[in-house]
Design an enzyme around this catalytic site. Structure first.
Site, mmCIF file in Angstrom:
data_model
loop_
_atom_site.group_PDB
_atom_site.id
_atom_site.type_symbol
_atom_site.label_atom_id
_atom_site.label_comp_id
_atom_site.label_asym_id
_atom_site.label_seq_id
_atom_site.Cartn_x
_atom_site.Cartn_y
_atom_site.Cartn_z
ATOM 1 N N HIS A 72 0.842 -1.199 0.000
ATOM 2 C CA HIS A 72 0.000 0.000 0.000
ATOM 3 C C HIS A 72 0.877 1.249 0.000
ATOM 4 O O HIS A 72 1.673 1.454 0.901
ATOM 5 C CB HIS A 72 -0.912 0.025 1.233
ATOM 6 C CG HIS A 72 -2.103 -0.877 1.107
ATOM 7 N ND1 HIS A 72 -3.242 -0.731 1.854
ATOM 8 C CD2 HIS A 72 -2.332 -1.922 0.278
ATOM 9 C CE1 HIS A 72 -4.128 -1.659 1.501
ATOM 10 N NE2 HIS A 72 -3.582 -2.398 0.560
ATOM 11 N N TYR A 201 -9.115 5.720 7.298
ATOM 12 C CA TYR A 201 -9.237 6.139 8.697
ATOM 13 C C TYR A 201 -10.282 7.250 8.721
ATOM 14 O O TYR A 201 -10.055 8.314 8.134
ATOM 15 C CB TYR A 201 -7.906 6.684 9.220
ATOM 16 C CG TYR A 201 -6.837 5.619 9.446
ATOM 17 C CD1 TYR A 201 -6.084 5.106 8.388
ATOM 18 C CD2 TYR A 201 -6.563 5.154 10.737
ATOM 19 C CE1 TYR A 201 -5.098 4.154 8.603
ATOM 20 C CE2 TYR A 201 -5.577 4.200 10.960
ATOM 21 C CZ TYR A 201 -4.851 3.701 9.902
ATOM 22 O OH TYR A 201 -3.877 2.760 10.125
ATOM 23 N N PRO A 293 -3.848 1.086 18.631
ATOM 24 C CA PRO A 293 -3.597 0.564 17.285
ATOM 25 C C PRO A 293 -3.728 1.585 16.140
ATOM 26 O O PRO A 293 -3.431 1.254 14.995
ATOM 27 C CB PRO A 293 -4.656 -0.540 17.131
ATOM 28 C CG PRO A 293 -5.713 -0.208 18.113
ATOM 29 C CD PRO A 293 -5.061 0.513 19.239
ATOM 30 N N LYS A 297 1.440 0.567 14.876
ATOM 31 C CA LYS A 297 2.844 0.459 15.276
ATOM 32 C C LYS A 297 3.176 -0.733 16.174
ATOM 33 O O LYS A 297 4.349 -1.044 16.375
ATOM 34 C CB LYS A 297 3.269 1.749 16.015
ATOM 35 C CG LYS A 297 3.410 2.950 15.093
ATOM 36 C CD LYS A 297 4.702 2.878 14.286
ATOM 37 C CE LYS A 297 4.717 3.801 13.119
ATOM 38 N NZ LYS A 297 4.422 3.141 11.816
ATOM 39 N N TYR A 385 4.250 6.944 9.618
ATOM 40 C CA TYR A 385 3.434 5.762 9.323
ATOM 41 C C TYR A 385 4.272 4.677 8.644
ATOM 42 O O TYR A 385 4.170 3.502 8.989
ATOM 43 C CB TYR A 385 2.230 6.145 8.444
ATOM 44 C CG TYR A 385 1.143 5.101 8.442
ATOM 45 C CD1 TYR A 385 0.021 5.250 9.247
ATOM 46 C CD2 TYR A 385 1.244 3.964 7.650
ATOM 47 C CE1 TYR A 385 -0.985 4.283 9.259
ATOM 48 C CE2 TYR A 385 0.247 2.995 7.654
ATOM 49 C CZ TYR A 385 -0.860 3.161 8.459
ATOM 50 O OH TYR A 385 -1.847 2.205 8.469
HETATM 51 C C1 PHB Z 1 -5.714 -3.954 10.814
HETATM 52 O O1 PHB Z 1 -5.778 -4.236 9.611
HETATM 53 O O2 PHB Z 1 -6.055 -4.777 11.667
HETATM 54 C C2 PHB Z 1 -5.259 -2.611 11.232
HETATM 55 C C3 PHB Z 1 -4.808 -1.723 10.275
HETATM 56 C C4 PHB Z 1 -4.388 -0.460 10.649
HETATM 57 C C5 PHB Z 1 -4.413 -0.081 11.968
HETATM 58 C C6 PHB Z 1 -4.850 -0.982 12.936
HETATM 59 C C7 PHB Z 1 -5.283 -2.255 12.568
HETATM 60 O O3 PHB Z 1 -4.032 1.164 12.327
#
Ligand code: PHB
Ligand code: APR
Length: 391
Positions: A72, A201, A293, A297, A385
């Site tokens: 990605h 997000y 989460p 990280k 990130y």
């Molecule tokens: C996930 O795919 O589980 C996931 C992805 C991004 C995040 C947290 C969890 O920031």
């Protein structure tokens, strides 16, 4: 029994450490409280920094990751009814992340340890750490109904946040720093087609939502919920409905629903224990730190600890140098606190804080507007990130 490095915990940290040590000709034994099936069944996060991918490659477990993982080059931020892309490749000089489940990383590592004849004792009960302040530490445990002892040169505490290693350190020798957030994430995993090519997000008045995926046919989604949320109150249909309300209109329209494969509530916490070394005991991964989460990280920080710890142990055994072991805690903590800052910032930017008046919400929107319109601000997000450089 005797080994060079006794490792507590067969999560990603413990397994990766034992695999890297093995490749350098250093022996270890891993003691894990749970069964292999349980460890491999836990659903966790899924975003790997390039540095984590490189380390898994170096450990010889990169094959499936490269064939099944999804590269990605950016993420999307949704707020105020619109979606805005943060283009990592453009902002960081070509860097990207890999979407590949931690569950799969754990399976790949277990398989590699098994193929190499690595000693991983599953269902090791009552693990205790002894004498790590001296030259001959020991681990005791029960397995197959018998009391066992493992003598070693070093102990690696890779047993996660609830493990025994950190709790074995005298309280006066350890400092902890913590922030507990007034919300949690309700996660759902389903065999439905992703609504977007990249993660979304979403900041919304009803609360945060995250769209993520595991493969071109499997989605992973989360919604902000209260920390004491009961899963029984959330039949699948209610989760899909809530996601539709929180995601942007285009994603909501494309949202395919289906039965959940897994559902869980994840509490949100920032936590750091300092230092990470106590004599011959070294903490790594979730045993020493937890991030919320939102910044993706957790696993990456665990891998960074293991990178530094494996390097330091190899220098000890192969070159007779202990400077890297001596620097381990400080080196790790510099990276950990930067990841803590970033994870706290992403969390603060995107979640609804129940106690907030309208002011906080307006500041979030202003900051999101800034991040998506200023190249300098977008670059800061992107750089963190994809993962800060290693020392
Ligand atoms: C996930 O795919 O589980 C996931 C992805 C991004 C995040 C947290 C969890 O920031
Ligand atoms: N004795 C032996 N094993 C234990 C004990 C104990 N007393 N306590 C815990 N364990 C085991 C757990 O069962 C688990 O398998 O230690 C392992 C720790 O694994 P993780 O919690 O996955 O921690 P870590 O390997 O550091 O991986 C960090 O996991 O939680 C995510 O976001 C986090 O992605 C990050 C990663």
């Amino acid at each position: 029994m005797r080994t060079q490095v006794g490792i507590v915990g067969a999560g990603p940290s413990g397994l990766l450490l034992s695999q890297l040590l093995h490749l350098a000709g250093i022996e270890s034994v891993v003691l894990e409280r749970r069964s292999r099936a349980y460890v491999e069944g836990r659903i966790r996060a899924g975003v790997l920094e390039q540095g984590t991918v490189d380390l898994l490659d170096a450990a010889g477990v990169g094959d499936r990751l490269h064939s099944e993982g999804l590269v990605h080059g950016g993420i999307e931020l949704a707020f105020g009814g619109r979606r805005h892309r943060i283009d990592f490749e453009d902002l960081t000089g070509g860097k990207a992340v890999m979407v590949y489940g931690q569950t799969e990383v754990t399976k790949d590592l277990n398989r590699a340890r098994e193929a190499a004849g690595g000693a991983v004792v599953f269902e090791a009960e009552g693990v205790r750490l002894h004498d790590f302040d001296g030259a001959q530490p020991r681990l005791t445990y029960r397995a197959d109904g018998a009391e066992r002892e493992l003598r070693c040169d070093f102990i690696a505490g890779c047993d996660g946040f609830h493990g025994i290693s950190r709790r074995s350190v005298p309280a006066a020798s350890i400092a902890t720093f913590e922030r507990v957030y007034p919300f949690a994430w309700l996660g759902i995993l389903a065999d439905t087609k992703p609504v977007s090519a990249e993660l979304i997000y979403a900041r919304h008045e009803r609360g945060f939502a995250l769209f993520s995926m595991r493969s071109p046919s499997r989605s992973r989604l989360y919604i902000q919920c209260s920390p004491d949320e009961q899963l029984d109150d959330w039949p699948d249909e209610r989760i899909w409905d809530e996601l539709r309300l929180r995601l942007d209109a285009e994603a909501a329209a494309r949202l395919e629903t289906g039965p959940s494969i897994e559902k869980s509530v994840t509490p949100m916490r920032s936590f750091v224990a300092e230092p990470m070394r106590f004599g011959r005991l070294f903490l790594a991964g979730d045993a020493a730190h937890i991030v919320p989460p939102t910044g993706a990280k957790g696993l990456n920080l665990a891998a960074a600890d293991v990178r530094y710890l494996s390097r330091a142990l190899i220098a000890h055994y192969k070159e007779g140098r202990d400077d890297l072991l001596d620097a381990y805690s400080e080196t790790c903590l510099r990276r950990i606190w930067k990841a803590q800052r970033f994870s706290w910032w992403m969390t603060s930017l995107l979640h609804r804080f129940p106690e907030e008046s309208g002011f906080g919400g307006r500041v979030q929107l202003a900051e999101l507007d800034y991040v998506t319109s200023s190249r300098a601000a977008a670059r800061t997000l992107a750089e963190n990130y994809v993962g800060l450089p290693f020392e």
